[in-house]
Design a protein around this motif. Structure first.
Motif, PDB file in Angstrom:
ATOM      1  N   PRO A  17      52.668   1.019 -21.922  1.00 31.03           N
ATOM      2  CA  PRO A  17      52.248  -0.371 -21.686  1.00 31.03           C
ATOM      3  C   PRO A  17      51.094  -0.787 -22.590  1.00 31.03           C
ATOM      4  CG  PRO A  17      52.640   0.721 -19.598  1.00 31.03           C
ATOM      5  CD  PRO A  17      52.711   1.796 -20.668  1.00 31.03           C
ATOM      6  N   THR A  18      50.395   0.191 -23.161  1.00 29.33           N
ATOM      7  CA  THR A  18      49.308  -0.105 -24.097  1.00 29.33           C
ATOM      8  C   THR A  18      49.813  -0.933 -25.268  1.00 29.33           C
ATOM      9  OG1 THR A  18      48.203   1.972 -23.523  1.00 29.33           O
ATOM     10  CG2 THR A  18      47.525   0.921 -25.574  1.00 29.33           C
ATOM     11  N   ALA A  19      51.092  -0.748 -25.616  1.00 33.14           N
ATOM     12  CA  ALA A  19      51.680  -1.509 -26.720  1.00 33.14           C
ATOM     13  C   ALA A  19      51.769  -2.991 -26.397  1.00 33.14           C
ATOM     14  CB  ALA A  19      53.071  -0.963 -27.064  1.00 33.14           C
ATOM     15  N   LEU A  20      51.687  -3.328 -25.095  1.00 31.58           N
ATOM     16  CA  LEU A  20      51.698  -4.725 -24.644  1.00 31.58           C
ATOM     17  C   LEU A  20      50.365  -5.023 -23.962  1.00 31.58           C
ATOM     18  CD1 LEU A  20      55.286  -4.782 -23.108  1.00 31.58           C
ATOM     19  CD2 LEU A  20      54.589  -5.809 -25.274  1.00 31.58           C
ATOM     20  N   ALA A  21      49.304  -4.679 -24.648  1.00 28.97           N
ATOM     21  CA  ALA A  21      47.965  -4.666 -24.052  1.00 28.97           C
ATOM     22  C   ALA A  21      47.630  -5.876 -23.188  1.00 28.97           C
ATOM     23  CB  ALA A  21      46.921  -4.509 -25.156  1.00 28.97           C
ATOM     24  N   SER A  22      47.863  -7.080 -23.700  1.00 26.20           N
ATOM     25  CA  SER A  22      47.430  -8.277 -22.981  1.00 26.20           C
ATOM     26  C   SER A  22      48.311  -8.622 -21.790  1.00 26.20           C
ATOM     27  CB  SER A  22      47.371  -9.475 -23.939  1.00 26.20           C
ATOM     28  OG  SER A  22      48.633  -9.715 -24.513  1.00 26.20           O
ATOM     29  N   VAL A  23      49.502  -8.051 -21.720  1.00 27.96           N
ATOM     30  CA  VAL A  23      50.410  -8.373 -20.609  1.00 27.96           C
ATOM     31  C   VAL A  23      50.902  -7.121 -19.881  1.00 27.96           C
ATOM     32  CG1 VAL A  23      51.210 -10.573 -21.559  1.00 27.96           C
ATOM     33  CG2 VAL A  23      52.364  -8.449 -22.226  1.00 27.96           C
ATOM     34  N   GLN A  24      50.226  -6.007 -20.061  1.00 28.15           N
ATOM     35  CA  GLN A  24      50.656  -4.788 -19.381  1.00 28.15           C
ATOM     36  C   GLN A  24      50.447  -4.925 -17.873  1.00 28.15           C
ATOM     37  OE1 GLN A  24      47.998  -1.254 -19.854  1.00 28.15           O
ATOM     38  NE2 GLN A  24      46.841  -2.589 -21.232  1.00 28.15           N
ATOM     39  N   PRO A  25      51.289  -4.285 -17.079  1.00 26.47           N
ATOM     40  CA  PRO A  25      51.194  -4.402 -15.617  1.00 26.47           C
ATOM     41  C   PRO A  25      49.852  -3.906 -15.093  1.00 26.47           C
ATOM     42  CG  PRO A  25      53.280  -3.421 -16.269  1.00 26.47           C
ATOM     43  CD  PRO A  25      52.425  -3.451 -17.493  1.00 26.47           C
ATOM     44  N   ASP A  26      49.358  -4.556 -14.052  1.00 23.55           N
ATOM     45  CA  ASP A  26      48.091  -4.186 -13.425  1.00 23.55           C
ATOM     46  C   ASP A  26      48.300  -4.120 -11.914  1.00 23.55           C
ATOM     47  OD1 ASP A  26      45.572  -3.801 -12.489  1.00 23.55           O
ATOM     48  OD2 ASP A  26      44.699  -5.606 -13.363  1.00 23.55           O
ATOM     49  N   PRO A  27      48.352  -2.920 -11.329  1.00 23.62           N
ATOM     50  CA  PRO A  27      48.601  -2.784  -9.892  1.00 23.62           C
ATOM     51  C   PRO A  27      47.581  -3.504  -9.018  1.00 23.62           C
ATOM     52  CG  PRO A  27      48.816  -0.673 -11.008  1.00 23.62           C
ATOM     53  CD  PRO A  27      48.216  -1.627 -11.997  1.00 23.62           C
ATOM     54  N   SER A  28      46.385  -3.722  -9.532  1.00 24.23           N
ATOM     55  CA  SER A  28      45.331  -4.349  -8.728  1.00 24.23           C
ATOM     56  C   SER A  28      45.570  -5.837  -8.506  1.00 24.23           C
ATOM     57  CB  SER A  28      43.963  -4.159  -9.402  1.00 24.23           C
ATOM     58  OG  SER A  28      43.902  -4.858 -10.636  1.00 24.23           O
ATOM     59  N   ARG A  29      46.502  -6.422  -9.253  1.00 23.27           N
ATOM     60  CA  ARG A  29      46.754  -7.858  -9.094  1.00 23.27           C
ATOM     61  C   ARG A  29      47.363  -8.170  -7.733  1.00 23.27           C
ATOM     62  NH1 ARG A  29      49.267  -8.095 -14.801  1.00 23.27           N
ATOM     63  NH2 ARG A  29      47.466  -8.479 -16.145  1.00 23.27           N
ATOM     64  N   SER A  30      48.260  -7.310  -7.248  1.00 22.51           N
ATOM     65  CA  SER A  30      48.876  -7.544  -5.938  1.00 22.51           C
ATOM     66  C   SER A  30      49.215  -6.200  -5.312  1.00 22.51           C
ATOM     67  CB  SER A  30      50.147  -8.391  -6.085  1.00 22.51           C
ATOM     68  OG  SER A  30      51.024  -7.800  -7.030  1.00 22.51           O
ATOM     69  N   PRO A  31      48.213  -5.524  -4.753  1.00 17.61           N
ATOM     70  CA  PRO A  31      48.403  -4.169  -4.212  1.00 17.61           C
ATOM     71  C   PRO A  31      49.175  -4.130  -2.901  1.00 17.61           C
ATOM     72  CG  PRO A  31      46.183  -4.931  -3.779  1.00 17.61           C
ATOM     73  CD  PRO A  31      46.833  -5.994  -4.623  1.00 17.61           C
ATOM     74  N   ASP A  32      50.464  -4.392  -2.990  1.00 16.40           N
ATOM     75  CA  ASP A  32      51.343  -4.366  -1.820  1.00 16.40           C
ATOM     76  C   ASP A  32      52.173  -3.080  -1.877  1.00 16.40           C
ATOM     77  OD1 ASP A  32      53.185  -4.670   0.161  1.00 16.40           O
ATOM     78  OD2 ASP A  32      54.084  -6.513  -0.623  1.00 16.40           O
ATOM     79  N   GLN A  33      51.855  -2.107  -1.024  1.00 15.83           N
ATOM     80  CA  GLN A  33      52.505  -0.805  -1.081  1.00 15.83           C
ATOM     81  C   GLN A  33      54.006  -0.867  -0.801  1.00 15.83           C
ATOM     82  OE1 GLN A  33      49.754   1.218   1.690  1.00 15.83           O
ATOM     83  NE2 GLN A  33      49.404   2.672   0.035  1.00 15.83           N
ATOM     84  N   LEU A  34      54.478  -1.953  -0.210  1.00 14.76           N
ATOM     85  CA  LEU A  34      55.905  -2.072   0.095  1.00 14.76           C
ATOM     86  C   LEU A  34      56.659  -2.891  -0.948  1.00 14.76           C
ATOM     87  CD1 LEU A  34      55.713  -2.643   3.964  1.00 14.76           C
ATOM     88  CD2 LEU A  34      56.012  -0.505   2.705  1.00 14.76           C
ATOM     89  N   SER A  35      55.988  -3.261  -2.008  1.00  7.85           N
ATOM     90  CA  SER A  35      56.619  -4.066  -3.048  1.00  7.85           C
ATOM     91  C   SER A  35      57.149  -3.178  -4.164  1.00  7.85           C
ATOM     92  CB  SER A  35      55.612  -5.071  -3.624  1.00  7.85           C
ATOM     93  OG  SER A  35      56.097  -5.631  -4.830  1.00  7.85           O
ATOM     94  N   ALA A  36      58.403  -3.372  -4.522  1.00  7.00           N
ATOM     95  CA  ALA A  36      58.990  -2.607  -5.628  1.00  7.00           C
ATOM     96  C   ALA A  36      58.305  -2.948  -6.947  1.00  7.00           C
ATOM     97  CB  ALA A  36      60.490  -2.893  -5.721  1.00  7.00           C
ATOM     98  N   ARG A  37      57.881  -4.181  -7.092  1.00  4.59           N
ATOM     99  CA  ARG A  37      57.222  -4.578  -8.339  1.00  4.59           C
ATOM    100  C   ARG A  37      55.839  -3.942  -8.450  1.00  4.59           C
ATOM    101  NH1 ARG A  37      60.484  -8.038 -10.781  1.00  4.59           N
ATOM    102  NH2 ARG A  37      61.934  -9.262  -9.523  1.00  4.59           N
ATOM    103  N   TRP A  38      55.156  -3.768  -7.306  1.00  2.00           N
ATOM    104  CA  TRP A  38      53.868  -3.077  -7.328  1.00  2.00           C
ATOM    105  C   TRP A  38      54.077  -1.621  -7.734  1.00  2.00           C
ATOM    106  CZ3 TRP A  38      51.610   0.922  -4.293  1.00  2.00           C
ATOM    107  CH2 TRP A  38      50.240   1.115  -4.537  1.00  2.00           C
ATOM    108  N   LEU A  39      55.141  -1.002  -7.184  1.00  2.00           N
ATOM    109  CA  LEU A  39      55.464   0.373  -7.555  1.00  2.00           C
ATOM    110  C   LEU A  39      55.732   0.470  -9.055  1.00  2.00           C
ATOM    111  CD1 LEU A  39      56.185   3.301  -7.025  1.00  2.00           C
ATOM    112  CD2 LEU A  39      58.451   2.570  -6.264  1.00  2.00           C
ATOM    113  N   LEU A  40      56.415  -0.532  -9.600  1.00  2.00           N
ATOM    114  CA  LEU A  40      56.690  -0.551 -11.042  1.00  2.00           C
ATOM    115  C   LEU A  40      55.395  -0.635 -11.840  1.00  2.00           C
ATOM    116  CD1 LEU A  40      58.988  -0.616 -13.129  1.00  2.00           C
ATOM    117  CD2 LEU A  40      58.914  -3.105 -13.010  1.00  2.00           C
ATOM    118  N   ALA A  41      54.448  -1.440 -11.364  1.00  2.00           N
ATOM    119  CA  ALA A  41      53.155  -1.555 -12.041  1.00  2.00           C
ATOM    120  C   ALA A  41      52.401  -0.233 -11.992  1.00  2.00           C
ATOM    121  CB  ALA A  41      52.329  -2.665 -11.398  1.00  2.00           C
ATOM    122  N   VAL A  42      52.471   0.449 -10.845  1.00  2.00           N
ATOM    123  CA  VAL A  42      51.826   1.761 -10.717  1.00  2.00           C
ATOM    124  C   VAL A  42      52.470   2.763 -11.678  1.00  2.00           C
ATOM    125  CG1 VAL A  42      51.469   3.731  -9.173  1.00  2.00           C
ATOM    126  CG2 VAL A  42      51.080   1.415  -8.332  1.00  2.00           C
ATOM    127  N   ALA A  43      53.798   2.732 -11.761  1.00  2.00           N
ATOM    128  CA  ALA A  43      54.512   3.634 -12.661  1.00  2.00           C
ATOM    129  C   ALA A  43      54.147   3.348 -14.120  1.00  2.00           C
ATOM    130  CB  ALA A  43      56.015   3.500 -12.454  1.00  2.00           C
TER     131      ALA A  43
END
Length: 208
Positions: A88-114
């Motif tokens: 994700p470093t290659a997309l520095a300005s738009v890389q996922p950030d888990p802290s934006r919406s820390p919902d443990q039941l969200s698949a998109r949050w899991l994707l950001a963590v991954a």
């Protein structure tokens, strides 16, 4: 040759995503020359040579040897890795950030963590490679079949309690010279990868 190489440079990522160059990287798991590759990919040798020089410029392939054939020097190249991961470093300005919406039941949050996991481990591998050291890591990968959604929820709750207990047992805020470690535990439906051109057999039942 490495098993996996991490691409952190945006320009290198762009180069690797070109279909022809991606094909060349795959073919170069076994050393080859522009002449050998041209026959495999159906392109003129000069065109293949151009792509190889581009891949070499960004450190995605390396020179194995040079062979003299008459008045021509044939360069035999090899991919630096069997496979590549774009950080994700290659997309520095738009890389996922888990802290934006820390919902443990969200698949998109899991994707950001991954994605953060790929970024951090990639950076560790890069740094360790420069220092000629190994990275101390640990991971568990497996499958479990739940009889019901209730069982899945109960498993997640019990797993969370177990991990919380272990963290409380071993975490030492005052440890002098200690080093922080990140823990990532994930549970998601298994996905069966189908042949190219078909869809995976597991599809989410709810958009998250």
């Amino acid at each position: 040759m490495l098993d996996v190489a991490v691409i952190e440079d945006p320009a290198a990522a762009e180069v690797s995503l070109d279909p022809v160059r991606a094909r060349l990287l795959a073919e170069l798991s076994v050393p080859g020359s522009a002449t050998m590759l041209a026959a495999k990919v159906g392109l003129p040798r000069q065109k293949v040579n151009y792509h190889l020089k581009t891949l070499e410029r960004y450190g995605l392939v390396e020179l194995v040897e040079e062979r003299r054939k008459g008045n021509v020097t044939e360069r035999v190249m090899r991919a630096i890795a069997a496979s590549y991961v774009i950080s994700p470093t290659a997309l520095a300005s738009v890389q996922p950030d888990p802290s934006r919406s820390p919902d443990q039941l969200s698949a998109r949050w899991l994707l950001a963590v991954a994605a953060r996991l790929v970024r951090d481990v990639g950076a560790l591998i890069t740094g360790a490679g420069k220092a000629r050291k190994k990275v101390a890591t640990f991971a568990i990968d497996g499958e479990i079949r739940f009889a019901s959604a209730a069982d899945r929820a109960a498993f997640a709750e019990e797993l969370a309690r177990a991990v919380t207990h272990l963290v409380g047992k071993y975490h030492d805020e005052s440890a002098e010279g200690g080093r922080d470690h990140r823990i990532v535990v994930a549970v998601h439906p298994s996905v069966r990868i189908e042949p190219a051109g078909t869809q995976a057999s597991e599809t989410p039942t709810k958009e998250q």
